[in-house]
Design a protein around this motif. Structure first.
Motif, PDB file in Angstrom:
ATOM      1  N   ASN A 107       1.110  -1.292   0.235  1.00 48.30           N
ATOM      2  CA  ASN A 107       0.093   0.033  -0.116  1.00 48.30           C
ATOM      3  C   ASN A 107       0.996   1.257  -0.242  1.00 48.30           C
ATOM      4  OD1 ASN A 107      -2.539  -0.604   0.132  1.00 48.30           O
ATOM      5  ND2 ASN A 107      -3.116  -0.950   1.900  1.00 48.30           N
ATOM      6  N   CYS A 108       2.046   1.069   0.736  1.00 45.77           N
ATOM      7  CA  CYS A 108       2.568   2.197   0.919  1.00 45.77           C
ATOM      8  C   CYS A 108       3.533   2.924  -0.504  1.00 45.77           C
ATOM      9  CB  CYS A 108       3.790   2.090   1.504  1.00 45.77           C
ATOM     10  SG  CYS A 108       4.996   3.554   2.316  1.00 45.77           S
ATOM     11  N   VAL A 109       4.018   1.707  -1.177  1.00 49.68           N
ATOM     12  CA  VAL A 109       4.757   1.638  -2.000  1.00 49.68           C
ATOM     13  C   VAL A 109       3.621   2.166  -3.669  1.00 49.68           C
ATOM     14  CG1 VAL A 109       5.716   1.055  -4.365  1.00 49.68           C
ATOM     15  CG2 VAL A 109       6.275   0.194  -1.717  1.00 49.68           C
ATOM     16  N   SER A 110       2.234   1.469  -3.404  1.00 53.41           N
ATOM     17  CA  SER A 110       1.519   1.861  -4.576  1.00 53.41           C
ATOM     18  C   SER A 110       0.914   3.661  -4.768  1.00 53.41           C
ATOM     19  CB  SER A 110       0.390   1.114  -4.039  1.00 53.41           C
ATOM     20  OG  SER A 110      -0.736   1.394  -5.004  1.00 53.41           O
ATOM     21  N   VAL A 111       0.760   3.912  -3.438  1.00 51.83           N
ATOM     22  CA  VAL A 111       0.457   5.383  -3.137  1.00 51.83           C
ATOM     23  C   VAL A 111       1.627   6.330  -3.790  1.00 51.83           C
ATOM     24  CG1 VAL A 111       0.396   5.863  -0.673  1.00 51.83           C
ATOM     25  CG2 VAL A 111      -1.009   6.866  -2.107  1.00 51.83           C
ATOM     26  N   ARG A 112       2.948   6.484  -2.997  1.00 50.89           N
ATOM     27  CA  ARG A 112       3.709   6.952  -3.292  1.00 50.89           C
ATOM     28  C   ARG A 112       4.320   7.301  -4.505  1.00 50.89           C
ATOM     29  NH1 ARG A 112       9.248   7.884  -2.495  1.00 50.89           N
ATOM     30  NH2 ARG A 112       9.749   6.196  -2.673  1.00 50.89           N
ATOM     31  N   HIS A 113       4.155   5.157  -5.255  1.00 52.65           N
ATOM     32  CA  HIS A 113       4.393   5.904  -7.090  1.00 52.65           C
ATOM     33  C   HIS A 113       3.360   6.082  -7.843  1.00 52.65           C
ATOM     34  CE1 HIS A 113       8.612   5.120  -6.251  1.00 52.65           C
ATOM     35  NE2 HIS A 113       8.310   4.912  -5.410  1.00 52.65           N
ATOM     36  N   GLY A 114       1.811   5.898  -7.231  1.00 50.72           N
ATOM     37  CA  GLY A 114       0.734   6.700  -7.780  1.00 50.72           C
ATOM     38  C   GLY A 114       0.381   5.277  -8.692  1.00 50.72           C
TER      39      GLY A 114
END
Length: 235
Positions: A107-114
């Motif tokens: 989730n963190c990686v997803s939202v950080r990179h869009g």
């Protein structure tokens, strides 16, 4: 280990698609994951102090998924791509959900990179996985709703194994059967873009970042990529 492949029809419809598959085996989901905790805390601080905002539907990364959803008959403002929904929730609440370390990591990686992200517990996958158009006969039980059975509409893009649907609307929501828990030990994480020419470097950076979060808590990790030019791999 299952094969995962893009069907020719999906590859033809989305010729610039690129999908990263980050597979971890021997995961230890019940120990502390301090790097993931630190990454979540840092992102929440950046949102709070105004130095960063999650991508919204005006962002080309999200806009591409809205266009794709419309192409297979899904209204993306009613049923949103996962990263769109997560970013909107994050912007409103100021925090990301804490589910378990593995889920929190993607989730963190997803939202950080869009970029949309999901994951499958491979011990609950049956046979191989295809990214394909639904034919209208498949069944899907949504994450968190074990007593609910849905039927994807014909033409909707899904991830499916031989037992049923793993993800509806390409990446809107994962299935309950293959959900990742603290006890999952063999997991494939998925990160996606429809614009590899433009955003392939972001996808590869995100895959590396996720792998780095997983590696201290796994016996082995690996990254594979799917694209119309290389439509299949074994995880």
């Amino acid at each position: 280990m299952p094969d995962i492949h893009l069907t020719p029809a999906v590859a033809d419809a989305f010729p610039d698609a690129l999908i990263a598959l980050v597979t971890a085996t021997g995961l230890r989901g019940r120990e502390p994951w301090p790097d993931t905790t630190a990454a979540l805390d840092a992102l929440e601080r950046q949102l709070a102090d105004g130095t960063w905002q999650p991508a919204d539907e005006s962002d080309p990364r999200i806009e591409a998924w809205h266009t794709a959803y419309r192409s297979f008959g899904t209204n993306p403002r009613r049923i949103r791509p996962s990263v769109d929904a997560l970013g909107r929730r994050f912007a409103k609440k100021g925090t990301l959900p804490r589910i378990n370390p593995a889920v929190d990591s993607y989730n963190c990686v997803s939202v950080r990179h869009g970029l949309p992200a999901g994951a499958f517990d491979l011990d609950h996958v049956t046979g191989d996985i295809a990214i394909r158009h639904a034919d209208g006969t498949e069944e899907f039980t949504p994450l968190g709703e074990p007593d609910t059975v849905e039927t994807p509409k014909p033409g909707e893009i899904i991830y499916a194994d031989t037992a049923g649907v793993l993800t509806r609307h390409w990446n809107h929501r994962d299935a309950h059967r293959t959900r990742v828990t603290e006890d999952s030990t063999r997991v494939t994480f998925v990160l996606e873009t429809l614009q590899a020419t433009r955003d392939g470097h972001l996808l590869k950076a995100a895959a590396d970042e996720l792998r780095n979060l997983l590696t201290p808590h796994a016996e082995q990790t690996a990254v594979h990529y799917l694209s119309p030019a290389h439509p299949g791999t074994t995880v």
